[in-house]
Design a protein around this motif. Structure first.
Motif, PDB file in Angstrom:
ATOM      1  N   ARG A  71       0.838  -1.197   0.000  1.00  0.00           N
ATOM      2  CA  ARG A  71       0.000   0.000   0.000  1.00  0.00           C
ATOM      3  C   ARG A  71       0.882   1.260   0.000  1.00  0.00           C
ATOM      4  NH1 ARG A  71      -5.314   0.485   1.339  1.00  0.00           N
ATOM      5  NH2 ARG A  71      -5.297  -1.638   2.179  1.00  0.00           N
ATOM      6  N   THR A  72       1.941   1.224   0.809  1.00  0.00           N
ATOM      7  CA  THR A  72       2.860   2.365   0.869  1.00  0.00           C
ATOM      8  C   THR A  72       3.588   2.548  -0.460  1.00  0.00           C
ATOM      9  OG1 THR A  72       3.186   2.019   3.246  1.00  0.00           O
ATOM     10  CG2 THR A  72       4.848   3.325   2.090  1.00  0.00           C
ATOM     11  N   ARG A 107       1.398   4.267  -2.944  1.00  0.00           N
ATOM     12  CA  ARG A 107       1.320   5.704  -2.658  1.00  0.00           C
ATOM     13  C   ARG A 107       2.560   6.421  -3.185  1.00  0.00           C
ATOM     14  NH1 ARG A 107      -0.767   5.581   3.651  1.00  0.00           N
ATOM     15  NH2 ARG A 107      -2.887   4.879   3.243  1.00  0.00           N
ATOM     16  N   ASP A 138      -3.075   6.697  -4.616  1.00  0.00           N
ATOM     17  CA  ASP A 138      -3.539   6.749  -3.231  1.00  0.00           C
ATOM     18  C   ASP A 138      -4.652   5.727  -3.012  1.00  0.00           C
ATOM     19  OD1 ASP A 138      -5.866   7.814  -4.320  1.00  0.00           O
ATOM     20  OD2 ASP A 138      -5.313   9.888  -3.856  1.00  0.00           O
ATOM     21  N   ASN A 139      -5.171   5.709  -1.785  1.00  0.00           N
ATOM     22  CA  ASN A 139      -6.186   4.704  -1.426  1.00  0.00           C
ATOM     23  C   ASN A 139      -7.484   4.860  -2.205  1.00  0.00           C
ATOM     24  OD1 ASN A 139      -4.750   3.172   0.408  1.00  0.00           O
ATOM     25  ND2 ASN A 139      -5.326   4.433   2.171  1.00  0.00           N
ATOM     26  N   ASP A 140      -7.714   6.020  -2.768  1.00  0.00           N
ATOM     27  CA  ASP A 140      -8.930   6.220  -3.561  1.00  0.00           C
ATOM     28  C   ASP A 140      -8.730   5.846  -5.025  1.00  0.00           C
ATOM     29  OD1 ASP A 140     -10.388   7.172  -1.374  1.00  0.00           O
ATOM     30  OD2 ASP A 140      -9.598   9.207  -1.645  1.00  0.00           O
ATOM     31  N   THR A 177      -5.489  -0.006  -4.521  1.00  0.00           N
ATOM     32  CA  THR A 177      -5.052  -0.678  -3.300  1.00  0.00           C
ATOM     33  C   THR A 177      -4.486  -2.040  -3.674  1.00  0.00           C
ATOM     34  OG1 THR A 177      -7.202  -1.727  -2.953  1.00  0.00           O
ATOM     35  CG2 THR A 177      -6.867   0.450  -1.961  1.00  0.00           C
TER      36      THR A 177
END
Length: 413
Positions: free
Chosen positions: A325-326, A329, A334-336, A339
């Motif tokens: 996840r990092t 990013r 990003d998370n939106d 993922t």
């Protein structure tokens, strides 16, 4: 004449007698034993038989209190009930209420079901109730937990902004009430009436890249990732094999057969109920040539240990669940947008819409179970050829997207 308190106090039984009975009136009498104990009894008739009812000991029960208890018992007798039998029923009801608290029924249900649940789910189910439900209603008899009381308990959770948890707790409480009904501890399920009383939860799917152009951008970003080599490999392999993030980061070299290009995930590592983990078949994941190449390149770095993607802090554990996840990013996703779980949605969507792969084949490879006749067949190891073709096709398609080729739908071979 009714007994006075002084007469009761001075009453005694000669040692040569078993007992002495002092009449008070209307069947009430004080029984005195040689040892000095004094007990009130009421003699009455029910169903043609002489009976007696204990009303307490003197001096704890004074003469006036004993007469009030006698009069209450007489009312039951006159109404057609046996006072002694009514007392037994009331005692059993009090005992049942003390045993059948909401907490007792909840723990009984958990003990009954936990053996069939996964350890993680069983632990989480009970922990949630212990934190947010049992402190408020756990000690109450389950029959006394009505809808308004349960709702106020759930709204404490809702007030913290965790609406989804409030709904999950309502479902768990509903399970407890249903179990209580089955064992005779309660008759109603107030949780069933509260669905509309809680704030609705908007379902939010895991963010994923679902368009060919965006998928090409993602693959190019992965190819150019400048972080740890094992992280870059884990990212690309996530796209190629589209398995659950937990299975990717916890992948073991013992699961990998590079000669036969096959990843075999043991049943106990899959997302299944406990019976499926113990008795189920392993999940087979064919590896496209590119996936085999990636693993061969990584083997000199991590092949000496247990995990294909070991933790950067210690090789004794698998990669952290936040590593991918990092990394996404850092690449600008990003998370939106994307993922680690989104690789699964990306694969399913694009293979159905752009490569015309049968959904049942994809579902079997996603380990979603049997969605139909084809799913039932393709979920068996002897039907690997179709999966191999699909995985090779998908790997080639991802490469075409990364190269910026013109994207048009075409049929699988």
């Amino acid at each position: 004449m009714p007994l006075t308190d002084l007469e009761c106090k001075n009453a005694a039984c000669p040692p040569e007698l078993k007992r002495v009975r002092l009449a008070d009136g209307q069947g009430l009498y004080l029984e005195v034993a040689p040892a000095g104990s004094k007990r009130w009894f009421w003699k009455y008739y029910f169903g043609g038989k002489e009976k007696r009812l204990a009303l307490g000991s003197y001096p704890d029960t004074a003469p006036k209190a004993a007469r009030l208890k006698r009069d209450e018992a007489r009312l039951l007798q006159q109404a057609g009930s046996d006072p002694a039998q009514e007392r037994i029923v009331a005692k059993l009801q009090r005992k049942a209420a003390s045993v059948n608290t909401f907490e007792a029924v909840a723990r009984d249900f958990h003990q009954l079901k936990a053996s069939g649940w996964s350890d993680h789910y069983a632990e989480r189910w009970l922990a949630r109730l212990e934190k947010d439900v049992l402190p408020w209603i756990g000690k109450l008899p389950i029959v006394d937990v009505k809808a308004p009381l349960l709702l106020s308990t759930l709204r404490r959770v809702e007030g913290r902004g965790v609406k989804e948890l409030a709904h999950s707790l309502r479902e768990a409480c509903g399970q407890v009430f249903k179990h209580g009904n089955s064992i005779g501890a309660c008759e109603h399920n107030p949780a069933a009436t509260l669905g509309g009383a809680l704030k609705p939860v908007a379902t939010k799917h895991m963010a994923a890249v679902l368009e060919p152009k965006a998928a090409g951008d993602l693959m190019r970003a992965i190819y150019g990732y400048e972080g740890q080599p094992s992280t870059r490999t884990a990212l690309e392999l996530s796209a190629l094999i589209f398995q659950r993030p937990g299975n990717v980061r916890a992948m073991e070299w013992a699961w990998v057969d590079l000669d036969s290009a096959m990843l075999t995930i043991p049943a106990d590592s899959m997302k299944r109920i406990k019976a499926g983990k113990i008795n189920g078949r392993p999940h087979f994941v064919p590896l496209a040539p590119r996936a085999v190449e990636l693993l061969k390149d990584l083997q000199p770095l991590t092949g000496h240990g247990r995990f294909v993607f070991p933790s950067l802090l210690t090789g004794e554990r698998a990669m952290s669940d936040n590593t991918l996840r990092t990394a996404l990013r850092r690449m600008g996703f990003d998370n939106d947008t994307m993922t680690p779980h989104g690789f699964r949605a990306m694969a399913r969507t694009l293979m159905v819409e752009r490569l015309n792969v049968h959904p049942d084949v994809i579902e079997a490879q996603l380990a979603h179970g049997k969605s139909g006749p084809l799913g039932m067949a393709y979920d068996r190891a002897e039907f690997m050829e179709q999966r191999r073709q699909m995985m090779d096709l998908w790997a080639d398609y991802l490469q075409r997207l990364a190269q910026g080729a013109e994207i048009v739908p075409f049929k699988a071979a």
